[in-house]
Design a protein around this motif. Structure first.
Motif, PDB file in Angstrom:
ATOM      1  N   LEU A 102      34.457 -26.727 -40.845  1.00 36.75           N
ATOM      2  CA  LEU A 102      33.616 -25.626 -40.379  1.00 36.75           C
ATOM      3  C   LEU A 102      34.156 -24.273 -40.820  1.00 36.75           C
ATOM      4  CD1 LEU A 102      32.642 -26.735 -36.744  1.00 36.75           C
ATOM      5  CD2 LEU A 102      31.366 -27.038 -38.862  1.00 36.75           C
ATOM      6  N   LYS A 103      35.456 -24.135 -40.927  1.00 35.81           N
ATOM      7  CA  LYS A 103      36.030 -22.852 -41.340  1.00 35.81           C
ATOM      8  C   LYS A 103      35.591 -22.450 -42.746  1.00 35.81           C
ATOM      9  CE  LYS A 103      40.403 -24.561 -43.286  1.00 35.81           C
ATOM     10  NZ  LYS A 103      40.198 -24.021 -44.628  1.00 35.81           N
ATOM     11  N   ASP A 104      35.180 -23.443 -43.542  1.00 34.66           N
ATOM     12  CA  ASP A 104      34.781 -23.167 -44.917  1.00 34.66           C
ATOM     13  C   ASP A 104      33.289 -22.887 -45.058  1.00 34.66           C
ATOM     14  OD1 ASP A 104      37.413 -23.557 -45.781  1.00 34.66           O
ATOM     15  OD2 ASP A 104      37.119 -25.735 -45.921  1.00 34.66           O
ATOM     16  N   ILE A 105      32.557 -22.980 -43.975  1.00 37.08           N
ATOM     17  CA  ILE A 105      31.108 -22.692 -44.026  1.00 37.08           C
ATOM     18  C   ILE A 105      30.730 -21.762 -42.875  1.00 37.08           C
ATOM     19  CG2 ILE A 105      30.436 -24.819 -45.221  1.00 37.08           C
ATOM     20  CD1 ILE A 105      29.628 -25.889 -42.381  1.00 37.08           C
ATOM     21  N   LEU A 106      31.583 -20.788 -42.589  1.00 33.81           N
ATOM     22  CA  LEU A 106      31.356 -19.916 -41.441  1.00 33.81           C
ATOM     23  C   LEU A 106      30.024 -19.177 -41.528  1.00 33.81           C
ATOM     24  CD1 LEU A 106      34.860 -18.389 -40.630  1.00 33.81           C
ATOM     25  CD2 LEU A 106      33.527 -20.025 -39.294  1.00 33.81           C
ATOM     26  N   TYR A 107      29.621 -18.737 -42.699  1.00 33.74           N
ATOM     27  CA  TYR A 107      28.348 -18.025 -42.818  1.00 33.74           C
ATOM     28  C   TYR A 107      27.194 -18.935 -42.387  1.00 33.74           C
ATOM     29  CZ  TYR A 107      24.432 -15.376 -44.634  1.00 33.74           C
ATOM     30  OH  TYR A 107      23.242 -14.686 -44.735  1.00 33.74           O
ATOM     31  N   SER A 108      27.163 -20.154 -42.920  1.00 30.08           N
ATOM     32  CA  SER A 108      26.097 -21.096 -42.533  1.00 30.08           C
ATOM     33  C   SER A 108      26.199 -21.473 -41.069  1.00 30.08           C
ATOM     34  CB  SER A 108      26.166 -22.356 -43.406  1.00 30.08           C
ATOM     35  OG  SER A 108      25.888 -22.046 -44.753  1.00 30.08           O
ATOM     36  N   LEU A 109      27.404 -21.661 -40.577  1.00 26.39           N
ATOM     37  CA  LEU A 109      27.601 -22.007 -39.166  1.00 26.39           C
ATOM     38  C   LEU A 109      27.027 -20.918 -38.272  1.00 26.39           C
ATOM     39  CD1 LEU A 109      28.896 -23.827 -36.973  1.00 26.39           C
ATOM     40  CD2 LEU A 109      31.008 -22.500 -37.262  1.00 26.39           C
ATOM     41  N   GLN A 110      27.305 -19.667 -38.597  1.00 21.45           N
ATOM     42  CA  GLN A 110      26.855 -18.553 -37.766  1.00 21.45           C
ATOM     43  C   GLN A 110      25.370 -18.255 -37.940  1.00 21.45           C
ATOM     44  OE1 GLN A 110      31.180 -16.325 -38.268  1.00 21.45           O
ATOM     45  NE2 GLN A 110      29.348 -15.391 -39.104  1.00 21.45           N
ATOM     46  N   ILE A 113      22.963 -22.139 -38.346  1.00 19.47           N
ATOM     47  CA  ILE A 113      23.019 -23.148 -37.270  1.00 19.47           C
ATOM     48  C   ILE A 113      23.049 -22.475 -35.905  1.00 19.47           C
ATOM     49  CG2 ILE A 113      24.332 -25.069 -36.295  1.00 19.47           C
ATOM     50  CD1 ILE A 113      25.325 -25.723 -39.085  1.00 19.47           C
ATOM     51  N   LEU A 114      24.126 -21.760 -35.580  1.00 17.24           N
ATOM     52  CA  LEU A 114      24.277 -21.212 -34.234  1.00 17.24           C
ATOM     53  C   LEU A 114      23.251 -20.124 -33.926  1.00 17.24           C
ATOM     54  CD1 LEU A 114      28.171 -21.082 -33.977  1.00 17.24           C
ATOM     55  CD2 LEU A 114      26.617 -22.756 -32.961  1.00 17.24           C
ATOM     56  N   SER A 115      22.992 -19.244 -34.864  1.00 20.99           N
ATOM     57  CA  SER A 115      22.048 -18.154 -34.582  1.00 20.99           C
ATOM     58  C   SER A 115      20.634 -18.675 -34.366  1.00 20.99           C
ATOM     59  CB  SER A 115      22.056 -17.136 -35.729  1.00 20.99           C
ATOM     60  OG  SER A 115      23.297 -16.488 -35.786  1.00 20.99           O
ATOM     61  N   ARG A 116      20.266 -19.731 -35.065  1.00 20.33           N
ATOM     62  CA  ARG A 116      18.925 -20.316 -34.884  1.00 20.33           C
ATOM     63  C   ARG A 116      18.819 -21.078 -33.562  1.00 20.33           C
ATOM     64  NH1 ARG A 116      17.353 -22.676 -40.902  1.00 20.33           N
ATOM     65  NH2 ARG A 116      17.466 -20.672 -42.021  1.00 20.33           N
ATOM     66  N   LEU A 117      19.941 -21.618 -33.151  1.00 17.30           N
ATOM     67  CA  LEU A 117      19.931 -22.383 -31.905  1.00 17.30           C
ATOM     68  C   LEU A 117      20.068 -21.462 -30.702  1.00 17.30           C
ATOM     69  CD1 LEU A 117      22.273 -25.326 -32.966  1.00 17.30           C
ATOM     70  CD2 LEU A 117      19.789 -25.271 -32.938  1.00 17.30           C
ATOM     71  N   PHE A 118      20.939 -20.459 -30.810  1.00 15.80           N
ATOM     72  CA  PHE A 118      21.209 -19.555 -29.711  1.00 15.80           C
ATOM     73  C   PHE A 118      20.902 -18.145 -30.158  1.00 15.80           C
ATOM     74  CE2 PHE A 118      24.166 -23.127 -29.231  1.00 15.80           C
ATOM     75  CZ  PHE A 118      23.780 -23.585 -27.982  1.00 15.80           C
ATOM     76  N   ASP A 119      19.772 -17.616 -29.706  1.00 14.04           N
ATOM     77  CA  ASP A 119      19.383 -16.263 -30.088  1.00 14.04           C
ATOM     78  C   ASP A 119      20.479 -15.236 -29.814  1.00 14.04           C
ATOM     79  OD1 ASP A 119      16.967 -17.247 -30.939  1.00 14.04           O
ATOM     80  OD2 ASP A 119      15.962 -16.865 -29.037  1.00 14.04           O
TER      81      ASP A 119
END
Length: 406
Positions: A102-110, A113-119
């Motif tokens: 996950l540390k290598d895909i922080l942009y996609s994670l934030q 994934i996370l921004s779409r799930l949690f406004d």
């Protein structure tokens, strides 16, 4: 009560009396609980059947969760973010072709994934850095920390030791953390540390001395009930001891050897009033005792087969040997008893009856076969008063062949 929502609702870290655990799919209404935990730290969450790292398989379930968070009015909500898990993606023929930390895909994670799930996550930056934070009296590790968002209180709640990197954020009644929580104790300590665990203030000792309302009446009732409970517990213990003693007596239906002999001795002493404590086993007969002018000599056997001629013949050898050593005795006053626990690997009702051949041999020898099941029945009738000791002695002394109850 606390609801902990995990990947499958079976995370053993969260076993506890005050915790209900549900899967992401089966989450219950948040406002049914004082505290709700949404735990995204399970490695099983971080799988994507698609060919990119922009989504995960549980996205639909997580969207339902964020809707519940937005609609919650009373509960505290704690979102636990993952550590540096491995995301597996691009599934082909039951296998995942690629993986990344996950540390290598922080942009996609934030952002994907996370921004779409949690406004509320929009605008928050996660930074990879292994830190430690003190919460209450425990220390927690974290793989990430938070950076900037005006809508969240960053750094207000918990920050890492020395480096002061935010690891817990708060917005109203919702908390988000990057801390690694490993068990129930760690979770409860975390609640206490961020101030959402309600504690009941301990009552001072002197408060119990103040008697008001119906305190005295209730205390009297409790005392009376405790006395009743103590009596009931004593009665239960007595009954349990009696059941254990009954079980020991019934053991003559399945045992053999010394254990069988020991219990049969005890039963004979109670039934016939004899004393076998001084009997010395000289590897001849198994017991020998006198009652008035009668001598009882016998064998005790526990076997898996039915009664055999050799069992009766062996008893007759002891009988004849005794007469040879006591020529003054009237043979009619000497009674040979064969106490048999035959077919002891079967329940009594499943055992074959003693055959006529062996019964007739015993009659010819003037001896008596007593099955252990019959011996137990005699003891039962003696204790109930149905048969007296005198009746039992006469029955045994005057019977030949196979003892049968009248």
């Amino acid at each position: 009560m606390i609801q902990v929502v995990t990947y499958d609702g079976k995370d053993t870290r969260y076993d506890g009396d005050k915790i209900d655990q549900y899967s992401l799919h089966d989450i219950r209404s948040l406002d049914e609980y004082e505290i709700d935990v949404i735990d995204l730290s399970s490695p099983h969450i971080w799988y994507s059947d698609g060919g990119t790292v922009n989504s995960i398989n549980v996205s639909k379930d997580l969207k339902s969760v964020i809707s519940m968070i937005n609609n919650s009015r009373n509960a505290y909500v704690v979102i636990i973010l993952p550590q540096n898990e491995v995301l597996y993606y691009d599934k082909y023929d039951k296998e995942y072709l690629y993986s990344t930390e996950l540390k290598d895909i922080l942009y996609s994670l934030q952002n994907d994934i996370l921004s779409r799930l949690f406004d509320p996550f929009t605008g928050i930056s996660l930074t990879y850095e292994n830190t430690r934070s003190n919460v209450g009296n425990m220390e927690y590790e974290a793989a990430f920390y938070f950076e900037g968002n005006a809508f969240w209180e960053i750094g207000f709640v918990i920050s890492s030791i020395k480096s002061k990197k935010p690891t817990v954020m708060r917005k109203n009644r919702t908390y988000m953390t990057t801390l690694k929580i490993v068990d129930t104790d760690g979770l409860m300590n975390f609640f206490d540390g961020i101030g959402i665990l309600e504690k009941e203030e301990a009552a001072p000792e002197w408060i119990s001395e103040i008697k008001m309302f119906d305190d005295i009446e209730q205390e009297t009732k409790i005392s009376e009930w405790q006395n009743e409970v103590e009596k009931i517990e004593n009665d239960i213990e007595c009954s349990q001891n009696k059941l254990a003693d009954n079980m020991r007596l019934k053991s003559i239906l399945y045992t053999s050897g010394d254990r069988l002999v020991e219990v049969v001795f005890e039963i004979l002493e109670e039934l016939m009033g004899c004393d076998l404590s001084g009997f010395v086993d000289n590897k001849k007969e198994d017991f020998l005792f006198e009652i008035d002018d009668n001598v009882f000599i016998g064998e005790i056997k526990g076997v898996r087969h039915n009664v055999k001629n050799e069992n009766i013949s062996q008893l007759d050898v002891h009988f004849q040997g005794y007469l040879d050593e006591h020529e003054e005795k009237d043979p009619n006053s000497v009674k040979a008893l064969l106490i048999m626990n035959h077919q002891n690997n079967k329940a009594p009702e499943e055992r074959e009856p003693v055959k006529d051949t062996q019964i007739n041999l015993a009659k010819r020898n003037g001896s008596l076969i007593i099955e252990t099941a019959v011996l137990l029945k005699l003891l039962e009738e003696c204790r109930s008063g149905k048969k007296t000791r005198e009746m039992i002695i006469n029955m045994i002394a005057n019977s030949k062949g196979l003892l049968k109850l009248e």
